[in-house]
Scaffold this motif. Sequence first.
Motif, short mmCIF file in Angstrom:
data_model
loop_
_atom_site.label_atom_id
_atom_site.label_comp_id
_atom_site.label_asym_id
_atom_site.label_seq_id
_atom_site.Cartn_x
_atom_site.Cartn_y
_atom_site.Cartn_z
N GLY A 3 48.55 50.28 35.72
CA GLY A 3 48.53 50.19 34.26
C GLY A 3 47.83 48.95 33.75
O GLY A 3 48.09 48.50 32.64
N ILE A 4 46.95 48.35 34.55
CA ILE A 4 46.23 47.15 34.14
C ILE A 4 44.78 47.54 33.89
O ILE A 4 44.12 48.12 34.76
CB ILE A 4 46.30 46.05 35.23
CG1 ILE A 4 47.75 45.67 35.48
CG2 ILE A 4 45.47 44.85 34.84
CD1 ILE A 4 47.92 44.71 36.65
N ASN A 5 44.26 47.21 32.71
CA ASN A 5 42.85 47.51 32.43
C ASN A 5 41.98 46.34 32.88
O ASN A 5 42.46 45.33 33.40
CB ASN A 5 42.65 47.86 30.95
CG ASN A 5 42.99 46.72 30.03
OD1 ASN A 5 42.97 45.56 30.42
ND2 ASN A 5 43.31 47.05 28.78
N GLY A 6 40.68 46.48 32.68
CA GLY A 6 39.74 45.47 33.17
C GLY A 6 39.93 44.10 32.56
O GLY A 6 39.85 43.08 33.25
N GLY A 7 40.18 44.03 31.25
CA GLY A 7 40.37 42.74 30.59
C GLY A 7 41.61 42.01 31.09
O GLY A 7 41.58 40.80 31.33
N GLU A 8 42.69 42.75 31.26
CA GLU A 8 43.93 42.13 31.76
C GLU A 8 43.75 41.65 33.20
O GLU A 8 44.27 40.59 33.58
CB GLU A 8 45.08 43.13 31.68
CG GLU A 8 45.47 43.48 30.25
CD GLU A 8 46.48 44.62 30.18
OE1 GLU A 8 46.69 45.29 31.20
OE2 GLU A 8 47.05 44.82 29.10
N LEU A 9 43.02 42.42 34.01
CA LEU A 9 42.77 42.00 35.39
C LEU A 9 41.96 40.71 35.43
O LEU A 9 42.25 39.81 36.22
CB LEU A 9 42.05 43.12 36.15
CG LEU A 9 41.74 42.83 37.61
CD1 LEU A 9 43.03 42.67 38.41
CD2 LEU A 9 40.89 43.93 38.20
N LEU A 10 40.97 40.61 34.56
CA LEU A 10 40.16 39.39 34.49
C LEU A 10 41.01 38.18 34.11
O LEU A 10 40.88 37.11 34.70
CB LEU A 10 39.02 39.60 33.50
CG LEU A 10 37.98 38.49 33.43
CD1 LEU A 10 37.28 38.34 34.77
CD2 LEU A 10 36.98 38.78 32.33
N VAL A 11 41.90 38.34 33.14
CA VAL A 11 42.79 37.24 32.73
C VAL A 11 43.71 36.85 33.88
O VAL A 11 43.92 35.66 34.15
CB VAL A 11 43.59 37.64 31.47
CG1 VAL A 11 44.68 36.63 31.18
CG2 VAL A 11 42.66 37.78 30.27
N LEU A 12 44.26 37.85 34.59
CA LEU A 12 45.14 37.54 35.72
C LEU A 12 44.40 36.80 36.83
O LEU A 12 44.93 35.85 37.42
CB LEU A 12 45.75 38.83 36.28
CG LEU A 12 46.85 39.47 35.45
CD1 LEU A 12 47.25 40.82 36.04
CD2 LEU A 12 48.05 38.55 35.38
N VAL A 15 43.89 33.18 35.65
CA VAL A 15 45.14 32.41 35.74
C VAL A 15 45.45 32.09 37.21
O VAL A 15 45.86 30.97 37.54
CB VAL A 15 46.30 33.17 35.07
CG1 VAL A 15 47.65 32.53 35.39
CG2 VAL A 15 46.08 33.24 33.57
N ALA A 16 45.25 33.07 38.10
CA ALA A 16 45.50 32.83 39.52
C ALA A 16 44.57 31.74 40.05
O ALA A 16 45.00 30.89 40.85
CB ALA A 16 45.32 34.12 40.31
N GLY A 21 44.06 26.66 42.34
CA GLY A 21 43.24 25.45 42.38
C GLY A 21 41.97 25.67 43.19
O GLY A 21 41.91 26.52 44.07
N PRO A 22 40.95 24.89 42.87
CA PRO A 22 39.66 25.08 43.52
C PRO A 22 39.65 24.71 45.01
O PRO A 22 38.85 25.23 45.77
CB PRO A 22 38.71 24.17 42.73
CG PRO A 22 39.57 23.20 42.03
CD PRO A 22 40.90 23.86 41.84
N GLU A 23 40.53 23.80 45.44
CA GLU A 23 40.50 23.41 46.84
C GLU A 23 41.14 24.45 47.76
O GLU A 23 40.75 24.59 48.91
CB GLU A 23 41.16 22.04 47.06
CG GLU A 23 42.61 21.95 46.63
CD GLU A 23 42.78 21.63 45.14
OE1 GLU A 23 43.92 21.76 44.68
OE2 GLU A 23 41.80 21.27 44.47
N ARG A 24 42.12 25.23 47.27
CA ARG A 24 42.78 26.25 48.10
C ARG A 24 42.22 27.65 47.87
O ARG A 24 42.52 28.56 48.63
CB ARG A 24 44.28 26.26 47.83
CG ARG A 24 44.97 24.99 48.33
CD ARG A 24 46.44 25.08 48.13
NE ARG A 24 46.72 25.10 46.68
CZ ARG A 24 47.92 25.20 46.14
NH1 ARG A 24 48.97 25.29 46.92
NH2 ARG A 24 48.08 25.20 44.85
N LEU A 25 41.40 27.84 46.84
CA LEU A 25 40.89 29.17 46.49
C LEU A 25 40.05 29.80 47.61
O LEU A 25 40.25 30.98 47.91
CB LEU A 25 40.09 29.08 45.19
CG LEU A 25 39.71 30.42 44.55
CD1 LEU A 25 40.96 31.22 44.23
CD2 LEU A 25 38.89 30.19 43.30
#
Length: 126
Positions: A3-12, A15-16, A21-25
């Motif tokens: 039930g998640i659309n494209g915009g919500e997935l992008l926001v999630l 946020v993730a 963080g950039p060092e663990r991503l």
Amino acid sequence: MLGINGGELLVLLLVAALVIGPERLPAYAEQLAGWVRRLRDVVRDTRRRVDDELGDAARDVDWAALDPRRYDPRRIVREALLEDVGTTAPPRAGRAAAGAATGARTGTARTPGGLSGPAPFDDEAT
């Protein structure tokens, strides 16, 4: 997808990325890629094993007919009632009367379904 659309997935995902963080991503992205590869291997192996186990019988199955979205109880009951036991057409009133008359002439007893003899009995049934 849940039930998640494209915009919500992008926001999630954004946020993730901020929370991780950039060092663990990169490490988490590599771990996710490994999980996806393992899942793909499991699916491929499962399909191969099912094909090996079932052989030609699996190729003849109409998987679209087994789709639960196409489930129609009326169609299933109709097909079950019209299913032929051993005749080419379902018995009708005229044919049943004619069959009973011929059965009376030949001396064989016929049931409405076209079956004769005692009912099947299973000694091992509980």
